[in-house]
Design a protein around this motif. Structure first.
Motif, mmCIF file in Angstrom:
data_model
loop_
_atom_site.group_PDB
_atom_site.id
_atom_site.type_symbol
_atom_site.label_atom_id
_atom_site.label_comp_id
_atom_site.label_asym_id
_atom_site.label_seq_id
_atom_site.Cartn_x
_atom_site.Cartn_y
_atom_site.Cartn_z
ATOM 1 N N ALA A 119 -1.747 1.458 16.641
ATOM 2 C CA ALA A 119 -1.134 1.189 15.342
ATOM 3 C C ALA A 119 0.387 1.306 15.420
ATOM 4 O O ALA A 119 1.122 0.481 14.857
ATOM 5 N N VAL A 120 0.874 2.322 16.119
ATOM 6 C CA VAL A 120 2.320 2.484 16.292
ATOM 7 C C VAL A 120 2.884 1.327 17.111
ATOM 8 O O VAL A 120 3.949 0.777 16.797
ATOM 9 N N TYR A 121 2.161 0.940 18.159
ATOM 10 C CA TYR A 121 2.588 -0.177 19.013
ATOM 11 C C TYR A 121 2.711 -1.479 18.193
ATOM 12 O O TYR A 121 3.717 -2.193 18.292
ATOM 13 N N LEU A 122 1.716 -1.782 17.387
ATOM 14 C CA LEU A 122 1.746 -3.004 16.587
ATOM 15 C C LEU A 122 2.775 -2.929 15.474
ATOM 16 O O LEU A 122 3.345 -3.941 15.071
ATOM 17 N N ASP A 123 3.031 -1.734 14.986
ATOM 18 C CA ASP A 123 3.967 -1.547 13.878
ATOM 19 C C ASP A 123 5.422 -1.639 14.338
ATOM 20 O O ASP A 123 6.267 -2.182 13.621
ATOM 21 N N MET A 133 0.837 -1.192 0.000
ATOM 22 C CA MET A 133 0.000 0.000 0.000
ATOM 23 C C MET A 133 0.879 1.251 0.000
ATOM 24 O O MET A 133 1.796 1.375 0.817
ATOM 25 N N LYS A 134 0.588 2.164 -0.918
ATOM 26 C CA LYS A 134 1.375 3.384 -1.024
ATOM 27 C C LYS A 134 0.811 4.458 -0.101
ATOM 28 O O LYS A 134 -0.398 4.637 -0.001
ATOM 29 N N LEU A 135 1.699 5.178 0.541
ATOM 30 C CA LEU A 135 1.295 6.222 1.471
ATOM 31 C C LEU A 135 0.933 7.494 0.699
ATOM 32 O O LEU A 135 1.734 8.000 -0.082
ATOM 33 N N SER A 136 -0.279 8.000 0.928
ATOM 34 C CA SER A 136 -0.690 9.238 0.272
ATOM 35 C C SER A 136 0.066 10.413 0.875
ATOM 36 O O SER A 136 0.648 10.319 1.958
ATOM 37 N N ALA A 137 0.021 11.539 0.191
ATOM 38 C CA ALA A 137 0.734 12.724 0.665
ATOM 39 C C ALA A 137 0.204 13.187 2.016
ATOM 40 O O ALA A 137 0.973 13.579 2.901
ATOM 41 N N GLY A 155 5.719 11.625 14.097
ATOM 42 C CA GLY A 155 7.113 11.275 14.332
ATOM 43 C C GLY A 155 7.361 9.791 14.193
ATOM 44 O O GLY A 155 8.286 9.249 14.790
ATOM 45 N N HIS A 156 6.520 9.120 13.403
ATOM 46 C CA HIS A 156 6.678 7.671 13.212
ATOM 47 C C HIS A 156 6.528 7.315 11.744
ATOM 48 O O HIS A 156 5.555 7.713 11.095
ATOM 49 N N ASP A 157 7.462 6.556 11.216
ATOM 50 C CA ASP A 157 7.447 6.094 9.836
ATOM 51 C C ASP A 157 6.922 4.662 9.823
ATOM 52 O O ASP A 157 7.612 3.735 10.255
ATOM 53 N N PHE A 158 5.701 4.462 9.354
ATOM 54 C CA PHE A 158 5.049 3.151 9.414
ATOM 55 C C PHE A 158 5.659 2.164 8.422
ATOM 56 O O PHE A 158 5.804 2.474 7.235
ATOM 57 N N ALA A 159 5.984 0.976 8.921
ATOM 58 C CA ALA A 159 6.394 -0.110 8.044
ATOM 59 C C ALA A 159 5.155 -0.749 7.408
ATOM 60 O O ALA A 159 5.190 -1.187 6.261
ATOM 61 N N ASP A 160 4.059 -0.809 8.180
ATOM 62 C CA ASP A 160 2.809 -1.382 7.696
ATOM 63 C C ASP A 160 1.768 -0.260 7.638
ATOM 64 O O ASP A 160 1.143 0.071 8.649
ATOM 65 N N ILE A 161 1.584 0.308 6.464
ATOM 66 C CA ILE A 161 0.689 1.451 6.301
ATOM 67 C C ILE A 161 -0.762 1.067 6.600
ATOM 68 O O ILE A 161 -1.561 1.898 7.038
ATOM 69 N N SER A 162 -1.103 -0.194 6.399
ATOM 70 C CA SER A 162 -2.489 -0.617 6.622
ATOM 71 C C SER A 162 -2.909 -0.419 8.078
ATOM 72 O O SER A 162 -4.089 -0.195 8.370
#
Length: 229
Positions: A126-130, A1-5, A15-22
């Motif tokens: 979401a951050v915790y799971l990511d 999944m591509k991250l929208s702008a 301040g978090h770069d998601f590995a799993d955007i979903s």
């Protein structure tokens, strides 16, 4: 999944770069838009509430090592309650990226405290799971940190203080009555009157939740009887 702008900008504010955007997408999806293939954020909200509570409890213990459990509990409640989560959500522009159904969008869902607070907790999960607990903890402390200093003041509950005072005077609990309600559902305006058994009354009005205006009315009564700490 591509991250929208817009989601990339929101992630930067977190301040978090998601590995799993979903995970982020799910955290921002309200039940009004959910489907069999698009799960909503309710389960994440449940988890995020616990991650937030543990992080803030630990931070409060470290911040004031002399505080008793009786002092810490109301501070914790003040920092993790829905209104505080909604305030944080507004500060980072969470409402702008929430995914809502048409009905919620039409009724101002992006500005509702309940929806914002729930989504903020879901984003924490979401951050915790990511990336694990330490990543979630770091984000929470960054966003909530300034409020730790003022936690004691925020923990003061005018309604509780007024009820305790009334009971000490041999009275029953204060009575709160909505004298007037106006405005749209997403931003209602209340005028609330609080009355004591001895006949004294005080009132407050404003836009926000009924609970907040009741607190303001209780504060007005405490000022009237000279019991503001």
């Amino acid at each position: 999944m591509k991250l929208s702008a817009e989601l990339a900008a929101f992630s930067a504010r977190l301040g978090h770069d998601f590995a799993d955007i979903s995970l982020l997408v799910r955290a921002l999806t309200h039940g009004s838009l959910s489907s069999a293939t698009r799960p909503d954020n309710q389960r994440l909200e449940f988890l995020g509430d616990r991650v937030l509570g543990l992080t803030i409890a630990d931070a409060l213990l470290a911040h004031d090592q002399a505080a008793t459990e009786g002092q810490l509990a109301p501070r914790l409640n003040a920092l993790v309650r829905g209104e505080t989560c909604a305030l944080i959500a507004r500060e980072i522009g969470l409402g702008e990226v929430m995914k809502l159904g048409r009905s919620e969008m039409m009724t101002g869902g992006r500005r509702k405290d309940a929806l914002l607070g729930d989504a903020m907790e879901a984003v924490i999960a979401a951050v915790y799971l990511d990336a694990g607990f330490e990543a979630a903890r770091a984000m929470i402390l960054r966003l909530w940190g300034p409020r730790l200093e003022s936690a004691e003041a925020a923990a003061f509950n005018p309604k509780t203080a007024l009820q305790e005072w009334a009971q000490a005077q041999g009275m029953g609990p204060p009575d709160y009555r909505i004298a007037e309600r106006s405005g749209p559902d997403h931003a209602p305006r209340f005028r609330i009157i609080v009355r004591l058994d001895d006949g004294r009354e005080a009132e407050a009005s404003g836009t926000g939740t009924k609970r907040n205006i009741e607190q303001a009315a209780a504060s007005a009564m405490l000022a009237q009887i000279g019991e503001i700490p």
